[in-house]
Design an enzyme around this catalytic site. Structure first.
Site, mmCIF file in Angstrom:
data_model
loop_
_atom_site.group_PDB
_atom_site.id
_atom_site.type_symbol
_atom_site.label_atom_id
_atom_site.label_comp_id
_atom_site.label_asym_id
_atom_site.label_seq_id
_atom_site.Cartn_x
_atom_site.Cartn_y
_atom_site.Cartn_z
ATOM 1 N N HIS A 198 -0.696 15.793 -26.220
ATOM 2 C CA HIS A 198 -0.085 14.573 -26.079
ATOM 3 C C HIS A 198 1.193 14.540 -26.478
ATOM 4 O O HIS A 198 1.903 14.020 -26.083
ATOM 5 C CB HIS A 198 -1.144 13.711 -26.744
ATOM 6 C CG HIS A 198 -1.419 14.000 -28.089
ATOM 7 N ND1 HIS A 198 -1.841 15.314 -28.604
ATOM 8 C CD2 HIS A 198 -1.234 13.370 -29.452
ATOM 9 C CE1 HIS A 198 -1.956 15.107 -29.972
ATOM 10 N NE2 HIS A 198 -1.509 14.170 -30.348
ATOM 11 N N LYS A 208 3.715 17.010 -42.492
ATOM 12 C CA LYS A 208 4.232 18.473 -42.509
ATOM 13 C C LYS A 208 3.669 19.203 -41.324
ATOM 14 O O LYS A 208 4.292 19.989 -40.651
ATOM 15 C CB LYS A 208 3.924 19.314 -43.855
ATOM 16 C CG LYS A 208 4.607 18.939 -45.073
ATOM 17 C CD LYS A 208 4.464 19.522 -46.248
ATOM 18 C CE LYS A 208 5.113 19.347 -47.457
ATOM 19 N NZ LYS A 208 4.557 20.106 -48.656
ATOM 20 N N ASP A 265 3.964 7.667 -33.134
ATOM 21 C CA ASP A 265 2.465 7.245 -33.777
ATOM 22 C C ASP A 265 1.482 8.084 -32.935
ATOM 23 O O ASP A 265 1.805 7.914 -31.635
ATOM 24 C CB ASP A 265 2.135 5.959 -33.939
ATOM 25 C CG ASP A 265 0.903 5.591 -34.812
ATOM 26 O OD1 ASP A 265 0.597 6.592 -35.857
ATOM 27 O OD2 ASP A 265 0.245 4.713 -34.708
ATOM 28 N N ASP A 293 -7.934 18.443 -34.660
ATOM 29 C CA ASP A 293 -7.821 19.567 -33.637
ATOM 30 C C ASP A 293 -9.197 20.492 -33.787
ATOM 31 O O ASP A 293 -9.544 20.984 -32.697
ATOM 32 C CB ASP A 293 -6.439 20.619 -34.026
ATOM 33 C CG ASP A 293 -5.353 19.901 -33.726
ATOM 34 O OD1 ASP A 293 -5.288 18.864 -32.975
ATOM 35 O OD2 ASP A 293 -4.294 20.421 -33.912
ATOM 36 N N GLY A 318 -5.180 17.866 -38.283
ATOM 37 C CA GLY A 318 -5.956 16.538 -37.923
ATOM 38 C C GLY A 318 -7.349 16.774 -37.250
ATOM 39 O O GLY A 318 -8.127 17.366 -37.989
ATOM 40 N N GLY A 344 6.446 12.162 -42.460
ATOM 41 C CA GLY A 344 6.323 12.681 -43.708
ATOM 42 C C GLY A 344 5.132 14.005 -43.505
ATOM 43 O O GLY A 344 4.740 14.363 -44.374
#
Length: 199
Positions: free
Chosen positions: A182, A10, A71, A157, A155, A8
């Site tokens: 990754h 985006k 994940d 980054d 995130g 979920g």
């Protein structure tokens, strides 16, 4: 071919679409395309556990198609592997990316001799249309910057500097990330295996 991605997020979905853009016969969907979809809590103990939970939950409503659960997270040596599987919720259940980054930097500076070595880890669990399970892993090593920089990505980054670079992932941009991240490594392994069964 349809590939359903159990996310979920985006930013993550946009990254997958970018990584898969050169496969014209592939149609990418996500759990967001199912109006009544309810994700299960990610209560596994490893990245693989959580990827499997996501993939199985989506496969329960979308079988006979390709389903990918993933994940991923940031593992910092100086924080004993944290935030790890808690990366998306490090600063709390509803924390924003910037709140998670702020907590990460704070926790590192609280250490007397900060070890900023880190790696992004990604595990994907893929179910084939017949229900066979495939597992793939990818990682990217680097260090944590002292403050956020850059406008690309999501995130962590803005504070992750890949090995051999002097800029953060958010500064290096999507082109760099789509080649070496990754997530790109795990997806590349999946696509290579896919070629062997669906040439």
């Amino acid at each position: 071919m349809e590939l359903w991605i159990a996310t979920g997020n985006k930013g993550k979905l946009a990254e997958y679409k970018q990584l898969l853009r050169e496969l014209p016969d592939l149609k990418v969907f996500s759990q967001g395309d199912i109006a009544s979809f309810t994700p299960r809590p990610e209560d596994g103990k490893t990245f693989e556990d959580n990827a499997r939970i996501k993939a199985k939950t989506l496969r329960a409503v979308k079988n006979n198609v390709w389903v990918l659960g993933e994940d991923a997270g940031l593992v910092v040596e100086g924080l004993n592997g944290l935030p790890g599987i808690h990366s998306a919720r490090y600063a709390g259940p509803k924390a924003s990316d910037s709140e998670n980054v702020s907590k990460l930097l704070k926790m590192i500076t609280l250490r007397p001799m900060p070890n900023k070595n880190a790696k992004f880890v990604c595990t994907t669990v893929v179910y084939t249309p017949t229900g066979e399970e495939w597992v793939f892993n990818g990682e990217m090593k680097g260090t944590i910057a002292s403050k956020p920089a850059g406008l690309h990505g999501f995130g962590y980054d803005p504070v992750f500097i890949p090995e051999g670079q002097t800029q953060t992932l958010a500064e290096l941009g999507t082109g760099y990330k789509s080649l070496l991240s990754h997530r790109a490594m795990a997806l590349k392994a999946f696509l290579e295996k896919l070629q062997t069964v669906n040439p």
